[in-house]
Design a protein around this motif. Structure first.
Motif, PDB file in Angstrom:
ATOM      1  N   ALA A  55     -54.439  50.276   0.992  1.00 30.63           N
ATOM      2  CA  ALA A  55     -53.741  51.275   0.173  1.00 30.63           C
ATOM      3  C   ALA A  55     -54.375  51.387  -1.207  1.00 30.63           C
ATOM      4  N   HIS A  58     -57.699  53.225  -1.031  1.00 26.90           N
ATOM      5  CA  HIS A  58     -57.499  54.679  -0.964  1.00 26.90           C
ATOM      6  C   HIS A  58     -57.248  55.254  -2.356  1.00 26.90           C
ATOM      7  N   GLU A  59     -56.432  54.565  -3.138  1.00 24.53           N
ATOM      8  CA  GLU A  59     -56.098  55.047  -4.481  1.00 24.53           C
ATOM      9  C   GLU A  59     -57.284  54.959  -5.432  1.00 24.53           C
ATOM     10  N   GLU A 109     -52.333  51.635   6.954  1.00 22.65           N
ATOM     11  CA  GLU A 109     -52.374  53.083   7.121  1.00 22.65           C
ATOM     12  C   GLU A 109     -53.817  53.565   7.070  1.00 22.65           C
ATOM     13  N   ALA A 111     -56.429  56.503   6.548  1.00 22.60           N
ATOM     14  CA  ALA A 111     -56.569  57.799   5.891  1.00 22.60           C
ATOM     15  C   ALA A 111     -57.657  58.618   6.579  1.00 22.60           C
ATOM     16  N   ASP A 112     -57.624  59.916   6.339  1.00 27.17           N
ATOM     17  CA  ASP A 112     -58.606  60.808   6.958  1.00 27.17           C
ATOM     18  C   ASP A 112     -60.031  60.423   6.592  1.00 27.17           C
ATOM     19  N   GLU A 113     -60.213  59.897   5.378  1.00 30.26           N
ATOM     20  CA  GLU A 113     -61.562  59.569   4.924  1.00 30.26           C
ATOM     21  C   GLU A 113     -62.047  58.211   5.418  1.00 30.26           C
ATOM     22  N   ASP A 114     -61.173  57.441   6.053  1.00 32.72           N
ATOM     23  CA  ASP A 114     -61.595  56.148   6.593  1.00 32.72           C
ATOM     24  C   ASP A 114     -62.556  56.349   7.765  1.00 32.72           C
TER      25      ASP A 114
END
Length: 213
Positions: A55, A58-59, A109, A111-114
């Motif tokens: 998380a 991502h941030e 979680e 993310a789309d960019e992972d």
């Protein structure tokens, strides 16, 4: 262990990638093929810490790569040259391609960019997979290794990454193995010789620190 200032420089989001290893439902989930390992990953807090790191990545704009181990239903291409592989074939839960078992486990979680990299063979997330060329294309210099297991895949990942020229960071509270006392001993006597050992709060703090220049 690195100082917080040094760690902040080492974990520059522009050149850092966070790798999660086998954090999939069939390994660390509630319906795991390896219930003892899954229980340790959860009770130790390692899985929650992986989720916290993902998380925060991502941030902070840190690239996340999820390494998943799976096998085809017909077993083609899978290893059979070790006890571990032969035992895995007999487990009640199989890590079959496309099944629920190979999805990333909550509370992590995606993310789309992972990036999700799947392997059909071997013990390492890096050897014989797309992870290394992807890391180079991403400009990665520092690789954070998290997940399971401290018995096999994690040390494989750390040594392979070091041999390939990456600087490796291991948050000691974001990996797990069995028995519970094996992981800290392995970190102290093995991984600490080649990687920067830290903890999840220190990584989170490093990504919040302002950087010089």
């Amino acid at each position: 262990m690195a100082t917080r200032e040094n760690l902040a420089e080492l974990l520059d989001p522009a050149s850092t990638v966070l790798l999660t290893v086998e954090c999939q439902q069939g390994v660390v989930g509630t319906e795991s093929a390896l219930p003892e390992l899954a229980q340790e990953a959860r009770s130790s807090g390692a899985l929650v810490n992986v989720a916290r790191l993902v998380a925060a990545a991502h941030e902070s704009g840190v690239q996340v790569v999820h390494a998943v181990a799976e096998r085809r239903p017909d077993g083609r291409g899978a290893n059979r040259n070790g006890r571990l592989f032969r035992a895995a074939e007999r487990l009640p839960v199989q890590q079959l391609s496309g099944s629920t078992a190979v999805r990333i486990a909550p509370p992590i979680e995606v993310a789309d960019e992972d990036l999700v990299v799947r392997r059909l063979h071997g013990l390492s997330p890096l050897a014989g997979t797309d992870v290394d060329p992807l890391l180079r294309n991403l400009g990665c210099r520092t690789l954070i290794v998290t997940g399971v297991s401290a018995n096999v895949a994690i040390p494989n990942a750390v040594f392979d990454a070091v041999n390939l020229g990456y600087t490796v960071v291991v948050p000691k509270d974001a990996i797990a193995g069995v028995p519970s006392d094996y992981t800290p001993a392995m970190i102290c006597n093995t991984l600490a010789l080649v990687a920067t050992v830290t903890a999840t709060p220190d990584v989170l703090a490093a990504w919040k620190r302002p950087r010089r220049g």
